[in-house]
Design an enzyme around this catalytic site. Structure first.
Site, PDB file in Angstrom:
ATOM      1  CD  GLU A  47      -2.628   1.504   2.477  1.00 37.42           C
ATOM      2  OE1 GLU A  47      -3.451   2.444   2.482  1.00 37.42           O
ATOM      3  OE2 GLU A  47      -2.401   0.781   3.461  1.00 37.42           O
ATOM      4  CG  ASP A  72       3.095   7.687   4.931  1.00 40.31           C
ATOM      5  OD1 ASP A  72       3.705   8.728   5.243  1.00 40.31           O
ATOM      6  OD2 ASP A  72       1.929   7.680   4.510  1.00 40.31           O
ATOM      7  CG  ASP A 121      -1.510  15.671  -2.354  1.00 41.91           C
ATOM      8  OD1 ASP A 121      -2.367  16.198  -3.091  1.00 41.91           O
ATOM      9  OD2 ASP A 121      -0.677  16.324  -1.710  1.00 41.91           O
ATOM     10  CG  ASP A 157     -11.825  12.239  -1.859  1.00 40.99           C
ATOM     11  OD1 ASP A 157     -10.642  11.865  -1.825  1.00 40.99           O
ATOM     12  OD2 ASP A 157     -12.164  13.434  -1.745  1.00 40.99           O
TER      13      ASP A 157
END
Length: 221
Positions: A47, A72, A121, A157
């Protein structure tokens, strides 16, 4: 720097499931995740921009036959997922602290079975296109790292990013199995995701935003 961050950074340094600069495995892990970290030969699921690791840990809980790696750059974020995984004794979870632009340094050819890009982002400015995780630049990076039949998933989204990604993918001749929906929770795909949501997905869903989803594979010889 706050005291809490210092404590978390110290715990990351000591955590077996966090791979980061300064640890011996950081320079050796490329091509060796299963041998050196997981000590098995299970398929690897990655991920990108995993944040607190809710999705990575959630997937790992449901599928012990795969290894899951969240990536990350923010150590204070991955500390959360790392701590939960350790507390629950999830041996099939690890976290890599690095910039996604450096992905090629830490994974070998065909080492990844599935790649998840979850609520990245969107980088809406035109000048930031190269920084979008679904831009041609990043797609070329991912391609050799995925095994034959390896799938890339995107959940977002952001309609602009989703439409941009579809445009990019439809221009390529090296893809297959492209499927998508502009309303994930009204689609058949939601059943495959076991109800696992990231923190951002919950925020956007609660605001009434429709979640977009797509997946595809690169053709392999």
């Amino acid at each position: 720097m706050g005291r809490n961050k210092l404590v978390r950074f110290k715990q990351n340094e000591e955590s077996k499931n966090v791979i980061q600069e300064g640890k011996p495995l950081f320079e050796k892990i490329k091509g060796n995740w299963n041998a050196l970290q997981f000590e098995n030969d299970h398929p690897i699921v990655v991920e990108l921009a995993c944040g607190r690791g809710e999705f990575t840990v959630g997937l790992a809980r449901e599928n012990a036959a795969h290894n899951f790696i969240g990536i990350d750059i923010k150590g204070s974020r991955i500390w959360k997922g790392s701590t939960i995984a350790a507390t629950e004794k999830l041996e099939n979870v690890a976290f890599l602290r690095t910039q996604i632009e450096q992905l090629e340094k830490y994974f070998g050819e065909s080492e990844i079975h599935e790649l998840w890009i979850t609520f990245p982002d969107p980088r809406p400015r035109d000048g930031d296109e190269k920084k979008r995780l679904t831009s041609p630049r990043f797609l070329e990076m991912y391609k050799p790292l995925l095994d034959k039949g390896g799938i890339i998933h995107l959940k977002t989204d952001n309609t602009g990013l989703f439409e941009y990604t579809l445009e990019v993918l439809n221009l390529r001749k090296d893809l297959e199995g492209l499927e998508w929906t502009f309303d994930f929770y009204a689609s058949e795909y939601q059943r495959e995701h076991l109800g696992i949501k990231t923190r951002y997905e919950k925020i956007f869903s609660d605001k009434g935003e429709k979640i977009k989803y797509l997946r595809f594979r690169f053709k392999k010889d």
